[in-house]
Scaffold this motif. Structure first.
Motif, short mmCIF file in Angstrom:
data_model
loop_
_atom_site.label_atom_id
_atom_site.label_comp_id
_atom_site.label_asym_id
_atom_site.label_seq_id
_atom_site.Cartn_x
_atom_site.Cartn_y
_atom_site.Cartn_z
N ASP A 120 0.83 -1.20 0.00
CA ASP A 120 0.00 0.00 0.00
C ASP A 120 0.87 1.26 0.00
O ASP A 120 0.36 2.37 0.00
CB ASP A 120 -1.00 0.02 1.16
N LEU A 121 2.21 1.07 -0.02
CA LEU A 121 3.15 2.17 -0.20
C LEU A 121 4.47 1.61 -0.73
O LEU A 121 4.99 0.64 -0.18
CB LEU A 121 3.39 2.90 1.12
N ILE A 122 4.99 2.22 -1.79
CA ILE A 122 6.27 1.83 -2.38
C ILE A 122 7.23 3.01 -2.22
O ILE A 122 6.85 4.15 -2.49
CB ILE A 122 6.13 1.46 -3.87
N ILE A 123 8.46 2.72 -1.80
CA ILE A 123 9.45 3.78 -1.64
C ILE A 123 10.74 3.36 -2.35
O ILE A 123 11.31 2.32 -2.03
CB ILE A 123 9.75 4.05 -0.15
N PHE A 124 11.18 4.18 -3.30
CA PHE A 124 12.46 3.94 -3.99
C PHE A 124 13.52 4.86 -3.41
O PHE A 124 13.24 6.02 -3.07
CB PHE A 124 12.32 4.22 -5.49
N ASN A 125 14.77 4.37 -3.33
CA ASN A 125 15.82 5.19 -2.71
C ASN A 125 16.43 6.21 -3.66
O ASN A 125 17.20 7.07 -3.23
CB ASN A 125 16.91 4.32 -2.08
N SER A 126 16.11 6.15 -4.95
CA SER A 126 16.60 7.15 -5.91
C SER A 126 15.87 6.97 -7.24
O SER A 126 15.32 5.89 -7.50
CB SER A 126 18.11 6.99 -6.13
N PRO A 127 15.88 7.97 -8.11
CA PRO A 127 15.24 7.82 -9.42
C PRO A 127 15.87 6.70 -10.25
O PRO A 127 15.16 6.01 -10.99
CB PRO A 127 15.48 9.19 -10.08
N SER A 128 17.18 6.48 -10.09
CA SER A 128 17.85 5.44 -10.87
C SER A 128 17.45 4.04 -10.44
O SER A 128 17.76 3.06 -11.13
CB SER A 128 19.37 5.60 -10.78
N SER A 129 16.76 3.91 -9.29
CA SER A 129 16.34 2.59 -8.82
C SER A 129 15.15 2.04 -9.60
O SER A 129 14.85 0.85 -9.51
CB SER A 129 15.96 2.66 -7.33
N LEU A 130 14.49 2.89 -10.36
CA LEU A 130 13.36 2.42 -11.17
C LEU A 130 13.91 1.76 -12.43
O LEU A 130 14.08 2.40 -13.47
CB LEU A 130 12.41 3.57 -11.52
N GLN A 131 14.21 0.48 -12.33
CA GLN A 131 14.87 -0.25 -13.39
C GLN A 131 13.90 -1.06 -14.26
O GLN A 131 14.14 -1.27 -15.43
CB GLN A 131 15.90 -1.22 -12.78
N ASN A 132 12.82 -1.52 -13.65
CA ASN A 132 11.95 -2.49 -14.32
C ASN A 132 10.62 -1.93 -14.79
O ASN A 132 9.76 -2.66 -15.25
CB ASN A 132 11.68 -3.69 -13.40
N GLY A 133 10.44 -0.65 -14.62
CA GLY A 133 9.18 -0.05 -15.03
C GLY A 133 9.22 1.44 -14.82
O GLY A 133 10.14 1.98 -14.22
N THR A 134 8.21 2.13 -15.33
CA THR A 134 8.14 3.57 -15.16
C THR A 134 7.49 3.91 -13.82
O THR A 134 6.85 3.07 -13.19
CB THR A 134 7.30 4.21 -16.28
N TYR A 135 7.66 5.16 -13.43
CA TYR A 135 7.03 5.61 -12.19
C TYR A 135 5.52 5.40 -12.25
O TYR A 135 4.90 4.97 -11.28
CB TYR A 135 7.36 7.08 -11.93
#
Length: 320
Positions: A120-135
């Motif tokens: 129910d909440l997702i937290i990424f540690n940086s923009p570059s961590s989004l490797q497998n999909g878009t925001y």
């Protein structure tokens, strides 16, 4: 007599009407109070925060939080993630007392695996961590917060921001205050035990060696806050984003009086050093002041819990 009875009945009727009116007013006040409290709770529970990818509305009391490689901050704030960061079988070993029963998820959060965790909440540690999909794809699964690089790169700021995300600002302040107390304790102990004798931190992985610069992981706390003395070789190092191994020949120039040698007992690097005349000639080895640290996972990550464990290990080794 009849008049008296009628008078009594009239008085009782008036009293009954007054009681009903009073009860109605109390009920209305109670309902108004409940509505006000509910409104205040909703205001506290749902908050819109700015982040690296725009704005996100943080849900009310999230219970299924997915924050890969941010588990240190979650656990420090009393939260358990729905799944924990992993690369294959590797995970953050030093947190397993708290996360032993928490399933793993691959570090790059594959969309299908993420969906299966029902966060129910997702937290990424940086923009570059989004490797497998878009925001936008992650946002369709659950509200998603992305740390700014400059916030994530400072573990104190990262923890403070996690407190803001989870509405646990007071808890974050308490963790940092307790950590600062630990720093002062270790500072006093090590100053008394070794004074200004120099200390170095070497990590061995496989057959390679890595020398901690003064800004690398827990070394930053130990050099800058505790005040341990850096050897000349460490002072001359510059931090690079990509951590490069140091050659055995260069390591032979290490003029440290104390060395913390970090790595799993099975690492080949330990045997290489034992057989190396270059390594055997450095001051710390000659004076039998090398301390093997065979639980390396907290040494190579930034976080309040990791750094506190590192402080404890150094304090115990240098003051026993």
């Amino acid at each position: 007599m009849k008049k008296s009875i009628l008078s009594i009945i009239s008085v009782l009727f008036i009293l009954a009407l007054f009681a009903c009116s009073s009860n109605e007013e109390e009920a209305e006040e109670s309902n108004e109070s409940e509505d006000t409290n509910a409104s205040e709770e909703n205001t506290e529970e749902e908050r819109t925060l700015e982040h690296a990818s725009g704005e996100v509305t943080i849900p009310a009391n999230p219970e299924r939080i997915l924050a890969p490689y941010l588990e240190d901050s979650l656990v420090a704030l009393g939260e358990e993630p729905v799944a924990q960061w992993a690369i294959g079988e590797s995970k953050l070993d030093y947190l397993q007392d708290d996360l032993e029963d928490v399933p793993t998820i691959e570090w790059d959060l594959p969309l299908e695996e993420t969906l299966n965790q029902e966060p129910d909440l997702i937290i990424f540690n940086s923009p570059s961590s989004l490797q497998n999909g878009t925001y936008e794809e992650y946002e369709q699964i659950a509200p998603t917060y992305v740390y700014e690089d400059e916030v994530n790169s400072n573990w104190r700021d990262q923890l403070t921001q996690m407190g803001e995300i989870l509405n646990k600002q007071d808890e974050a302040e308490e963790v940092l205050s307790s950590f600062d107390d630990k720093v002062e304790e270790v500072k006093a102990n090590t100053a008394e035990a070794i004074g200004d004798e120099s200390v170095a931190f070497v990590w061995t992985l496989g057959e390679e060696f890595y020398l901690f610069e003064s800004t690398r992981y827990g070394a930053e706390v130990l050099y800058d806050e505790v005040g341990l003395t850096q050897p000349e070789l460490v002072e001359g190092l510059e931090q690079e984003e990509q951590w490069n191994p140091i050659s055995l020949e260069k390591l032979g120039e290490l003029d440290a009086e104390h060395v913390f040698l970090i790595g799993e007992e099975t690492e080949a690097g330990f045997e290489i050093l034992d057989d190396s005349s270059v390594w055997q000639s450095i001051p710390a080895v000659e004076n039998d002041q090398v301390y093997e640290m065979n639980q390396p996972s907290h040494w190579t990550i930034d976080g309040a819990i990791a750094h506190e464990m590192t402080l404890d290990a150094v304090n115990e080794a240098l003051t026993e």
